[in-house]
Design a protein around this motif. Structure first.
Motif, PDB file in Angstrom:
ATOM      1  N   PHE A  53       0.845  -1.204   0.000  1.00 57.14           N
ATOM      2  CA  PHE A  53       0.000   0.000   0.000  1.00 57.14           C
ATOM      3  C   PHE A  53       0.879   1.253   0.000  1.00 57.14           C
ATOM      4  N   GLU A  54       1.898   1.261   0.882  1.00 57.31           N
ATOM      5  CA  GLU A  54       2.793   2.424   0.968  1.00 57.31           C
ATOM      6  C   GLU A  54       3.530   2.643  -0.357  1.00 57.31           C
ATOM      7  N   LYS A  55       3.899   1.544  -1.019  1.00 59.94           N
ATOM      8  CA  LYS A  55       4.598   1.674  -2.294  1.00 59.94           C
ATOM      9  C   LYS A  55       3.661   2.197  -3.400  1.00 59.94           C
ATOM     10  N   ILE A  56       2.384   1.830  -3.315  1.00 57.63           N
ATOM     11  CA  ILE A  56       1.401   2.373  -4.271  1.00 57.63           C
ATOM     12  C   ILE A  56       1.314   3.893  -4.099  1.00 57.63           C
ATOM     13  N   VAL A  57       1.230   4.342  -2.822  1.00 54.30           N
ATOM     14  CA  VAL A  57       1.151   5.777  -2.544  1.00 54.30           C
ATOM     15  C   VAL A  57       2.417   6.478  -3.036  1.00 54.30           C
ATOM     16  N   GLU A  58       3.569   5.903  -2.754  1.00 52.58           N
ATOM     17  CA  GLU A  58       4.833   6.511  -3.196  1.00 52.58           C
ATOM     18  C   GLU A  58       4.921   6.591  -4.717  1.00 52.58           C
TER      19      GLU A  58
END
Length: 591
Positions: A53-58
């Motif tokens: 999820f964090e990588k999608i946001v980044e």
């Protein structure tokens, strides 16, 4: 069978999942954010892993699709109401250029710490991830204030280091150390990145002041320990000794630290402090081995600058100690020291040999016997009774095979053969020693082999090399002035031959030993001027720099010479030390 098939399918799915993760990370690292986004979305659909999820946001943020990343973060905040997500959302607004909304969410996240201090670490770490260091510090401080059980001193120290706030960095580490004394070793490693050998360095001054304040407030042992460590870094061994005495009074069970400091002072040529420490050891130790060790070092120091009258005094002291403690296994080091003194400083090799041969009658281990035979062989070399010396060295090799003392004996076989002019045999032994497990012996062996191989074929009679070997022997015999004279003969009669730079270099070292420093400088400068592309150029640069730095009080000249090594001799064995000394003379902090 069905279970096996199911297991196979699960393993295959796991393998494909791992491959997709590697692929996604690769895309992200290469800046292919569209591809990374699609792959992370696929992975997240499969596992709902928060990392994806964090990588999608980044990825969305890298693509400047801030509205989409904002929507995802809002959905997550609605579901979880987890304060670190507020920091992520605030940062997303900051990327959009909406600083007011960003600050609003940052402050909301910080306010949640008041409601629940357990959030403090997660919120602060998220601020750190975005390099919002002041916010992170505020949260860490708030968390510790609200819950005294929390200690974020290490995290705060790291932030202060990033900010360049060295005083606060030191203070944070000291705060942590006060609660966790076992952190002492780690604290020293951390501080070593910021302090220098130069006591005037600002970081050194800051740490010294902080430690003195801590000592005044609460004289715990770790403050004395750290202050001693700092003084050792600054090469102020006398001040370190003061701290070590305070530590010893609190824990008088062991003198090990004080002995180590004495040896460090000795290595650094701070003889005055070493003498004071060894005398302190004599006053406070009840252990015979420790007492004898201190006596031996004190006698060695006395001999170094002795005149005839002093030599008589040293002889009397040796005899008094031997009479007091007797000739036995415990005093073996003292016996070898006395034998060495008689032969090499009092010019009584026969008396020395007779004395040491009596020690061989003691019930010794094979290693102790080897130590005595090594000294007996050295004395025979002093007397130029080379063949007899070779017998002893060979016995040592046979009796204690594959040991460090055996390798030392093999090197001395080669050196003795070189002294007597048997250069081919010496060279054959040195070839073997190049692979010695002892780096020091391997280096010495390589150096001597190169000397022989470079010069033995200069003329059929090997006249210059024989003269050089004789001068080397005189250095071994402490007949330094005679060695200097013989080297002058080489420099006069064999000028222009390949051995000239070697003769200049050895003569420079003998000039140093006899305190003829200006002559040593002249030799080093001649090597630099005329042999700048030869093997001894970096040696000449380094030892000339060292003379200017430590003996002649001309640090600027020393700095220039160290710089020459750094830029022109990167492959030199002196490169690391030269760089360290150059930076210290320039006033840099030395790691």
């Amino acid at each position: 069978m069905k279970r096996i098939v199911l297991l196979f399918l699960l393993l295959a799915a796991g393998s494909l999942h791992a491959q997709d993760e590697i692929l996604a990370n690769g895309y992200f690292e290469r800046g292919e954010f569209e591809k990374a986004l699609l792959t992370y979305q696929k992975l997240y659909e499969q596992s709902k892993n928060n990392t994806y999820f964090e990588k999608i946001v980044e990825s969305l943020q890298q693509l400047e699709r801030y509205d989409e990343s904002e929507k995802l973060l809002m959905q997550r905040l609605t579901k979880q109401n987890y304060p670190p997500v507020m920091v992520e959302l605030g940062y997303n607004y900051q990327l959009k250029g909406d600083q007011n909304s960003a600050d609003d969410y940052y402050n909301k996240a910080i306010a949640r710490v008041d409601e629940n201090p357990s959030y403090s670490f997660g919120i602060a770490r998220r601020f750190e991830d975005y390099s919002l260091l002041e916010y992170a510090l505020e949260v860490y401080k708030k968390g510790m204030a609200l819950n005294p059980d929390y200690n974020f001193s290490l995290q705060m120290a790291r932030i202060y280091g990033e900010q360049g706030n060295i005083e606060q960095l030191f203070s944070s580490y000291l705060d942590y150390l006060e609660l966790n004394p076992s952190f002492l070793g780690n604290a020293k490693r951390a501080f070593s990145d910021f302090v220098s050998e130069n006591k005037e360095n600002e970081n050194n001054r800051i740490l010294r002041v902080l430690l003195l304040k801590e000592l005044q407030a609460q004289p715990d042992v770790y403050w004395y320990d750290l202050l001693s460590w700092l003084f050792i870094q600054q090469k102020e061994y006398n001040k370190a000794f003061t701290q070590e005495k305070a530590l010893y009074k609190r824990n008088p069970e062991s003198l090990r630290r004080i002995i180590d400091l004495a040896l460090t002072s000795l290595t650094a040529n701070d003889d005055e402090t070493a003498i004071a420490i060894f005398n302190y050891i004599l006053e406070n130790s009840q252990d015979i081995q420790t007492v004898l060790l201190a006596h031996q070092y004190l006698l060695d120091l006395e001999v170094e600058n002795a005149d005839i009258k002093t030599l008589e005094s040293v002889d009397a002291k040796y005899q008094a100690l031997i009479e007091q403690y007797g000739i036995n296994e415990q005093t073996l080091g003292l016996q070898i020291g006395y034998g060495n003194f008689l032969a090499f400083y009092n010019d009584q090799p026969e008396a020395a040999s007779q004395f040491l041969k009596e020690s061989l009658s003691l019930p010794l281990s094979v290693y102790e016997e080897a130590e005595i035979k090594m000294k007996l062989a050295d004395i025979l070399v002093y007397q130029e009774r080379f063949n007899e010396a070779l017998i002893y060295y060979s016995q040592i090799q046979a009796n204690v095979k594959n040991s460090s003392i055996s390798q030392e004996a093999r090197f001395k076989v080669a050196k003795t053969s070189y002294y007597k002019g048997d250069f081919d045999w010496a060279e054959s032994q040195l070839k073997i020693l190049k692979a010695s497990t002892s780096q020091l012996i391997a280096n010495d062996a390589l150096e001597l082999k190169l000397l022989i191989s470079d010069n033995k074929d200069e003329d059929s009679l090997q006249t210059a090399l024989k003269l050089y070997a004789k001068a080397d022997l005189m250095s071994f015999q402490n007949k330094n002035e005679r060695g200097i004279t013989l080297l002058n003969k080489i420099l006069t009669e064999h000028k222009g031959e390949s051995i000239e730079d070697q003769a200049l270099y050895m003569q420079a070292k003998l000039f140093e030993k006899t305190n003829q420093l200006e002559k040593a400088v002249a030799n080093y400068e001649y090597i630099i001027a005329n042999y700048r592309d030869e093997i001894l150029a970096d040696d000449a640069y380094f030892y000339l720099a060292e003379l200017y730095e430590t003996q002649l009080a001309q640090p600027e000249k020393a700095k220039d010479l160290y710089e020459k090594i750094i830029f022109n001799h990167q492959d030199s064995i002196y490169f690391v030390e030269a760089r360290k000394r150059f930076r210290m003379l320039r006033g840099d902090a030395i790691n």
